[in-house]
Design an enzyme around this catalytic site. Structure first.
Site, PDB file in Angstrom:
ATOM      1  N   ARG A   1      -1.327 -13.956   4.798  1.00 52.39           N
ATOM      2  CA  ARG A   1      -2.079 -13.371   5.927  1.00 52.39           C
ATOM      3  C   ARG A   1      -1.272 -13.484   7.220  1.00 52.39           C
ATOM      4  NH1 ARG A   1      -6.753 -10.222   5.211  1.00 52.39           N
ATOM      5  NH2 ARG A   1      -7.604 -10.924   7.192  1.00 52.39           N
TER       6      ARG A   1
ATOM      7  N   LYS B   1       0.823  -1.209   0.000  1.00 53.22           N
ATOM      8  CA  LYS B   1       0.000   0.000   0.000  1.00 53.22           C
ATOM      9  C   LYS B   1       0.862   1.267   0.000  1.00 53.22           C
ATOM     10  CE  LYS B   1      -3.943  -2.136   2.425  1.00 53.22           C
ATOM     11  NZ  LYS B   1      -4.703  -2.163   3.708  1.00 53.22           N
TER      12      LYS B   1
ATOM     13  N   THR C   1      -5.223  -6.871  11.273  1.00 49.49           N
ATOM     14  CA  THR C   1      -5.572  -5.654  10.518  1.00 49.49           C
ATOM     15  C   THR C   1      -5.137  -4.376  11.237  1.00 49.49           C
ATOM     16  OG1 THR C   1      -7.539  -6.852   9.772  1.00 49.49           O
ATOM     17  CG2 THR C   1      -7.519  -4.478   9.401  1.00 49.49           C
TER      18      THR C   1
ATOM     19  N   HIS D   1      -2.148  -5.254   1.877  1.00 49.36           N
ATOM     20  CA  HIS D   1      -3.419  -5.971   1.760  1.00 49.36           C
ATOM     21  C   HIS D   1      -3.088  -7.409   1.414  1.00 49.36           C
ATOM     22  CE1 HIS D   1      -7.280  -7.420   0.359  1.00 49.36           C
ATOM     23  NE2 HIS D   1      -6.640  -7.895  -0.690  1.00 49.36           N
TER      24      HIS D   1
END
Ligand code: GTP
Ligand code: MG
Length: 246
Positions: free
Chosen positions: A102, A14, A108, A147
């Site tokens: 992940r 990002k 998050t 992400h």
């Protein structure tokens, strides 16, 4: 995804990671040595509003949605430098690709990431308080560097959303493709069968497309309901075209 060796996932480096020169760090955390995964596709993308909105459509009703769109399009970290508004999109492939990326990314919320999984990529992220014009706090934005697709189904949707088949080597493609016999253009949120000034060609005869995309376009052309929206199919064809209106 039945063939585990072919399992794929989408990672996005990002704008906050690019701004803080963390690209190399993220790539090395995700390297084959650490994750067992290999590259199936990679590109630098100026994220259009259309792509951002489709990518994060599940969050449309959330209070943080507008700030999320500003963030992923690079408007937050490169407000004065449109030429630097970009992300790096990567398709990783290999056993347990979704879970592995992940895991290395972590929770998050960067604060939670630091508490629960020090050393994960998102532990280097930050939370920014959002204020209105009067200075009143109206929420927060999570700048979390990366992400990563959360499930196999999400990975399929996202890889097809960000990548055209010919951006992934043929032997590495995990999803069915078809060669189009049709010609389609896009303008003002509409699919066209003929060129009009200001339209963009999304597919020409002979082009290789994701099978599900071509099937969706055929239904949309007939005015019937498709498995995904027109914007979901065309967003990737407008990337790096310089058609900022979309
Ligand atoms: P992604 O890999 O970016 O999709 O993150 P994720 O799968 O871990 O989380 P999710 O898809 O639920 O959220 C997408 C993005 O929205 C996150 O990366 C955050 O930047 C942001 N976000 C998610 N939940 C919250 C929240 O509760 N508050 C705020 N402010 N932002 C959130
Ligand atoms: Mg998510």
């Amino acid at each position: 995804m039945r063939n585990k060796e072919l399992e794929q996932t989408l990672a996005l480096i990002k704008p906050d990671a690019l701004k803080n020169s963390l690209t190399g760090y993220v790539l090395s955390q995700l390297s084959e040595f650490h994750t067992g995964l290999i590259y199936a596709g990679a590109k630098v993308v100026h994220v259009t509003r259309m792509l951002a909105e489709v990518h994060y459509e599940e969050h449309l009703d959330k209070v943080f949605y507008p700030s999320l769109i500003e963030y992923i399009t690079g408007h937050v970290h490169y407000a004065e430098k449109p030429h630097r508004q970009r992300v790096i999109a990567i398709v990783y492939q290999g056993p347990d690709a979704v879970k592995r990326v992940r895991d290395v990314s972590g929770p998050t919320n960067p604060h939670t990431a630091r508490e629960q999984k020090p050393g994960c990529i998102r532990s280097l992220g930050t939370i920014v308080t959002l204020k209105d014009d009067t200075g009143k706090e109206i929420g927060e934005r999570m700048d979390n560097l990366i992400h990563a697709s959360a499930t196999d189904d999400e990975a399929e949707r996202e890889i097809k959303l960000w990548f055209k088949p010919n951006e992934i080597p043929p032997s590495m493609r995990a999803y069915s493709t078809l060669r189009s016999e049709e010609l389609y253009y896009f303008k003002d949120e509409k699919l066209l069968a003929k060129f009009e000034p200001g339209s963009v060609c999304v597919v020409a005869p002979g082009d290789v497309m994701w099978k599900s995309d071509l099937e969706a376009l055929r239904l949309i052309q007939k005015g019937e309901e498709a498995s995904c929206s027109l914007r979901t199919v065309v967003a990737k064809y407008l990337l790096n075209e310089g058609t900022e209106g979309h």
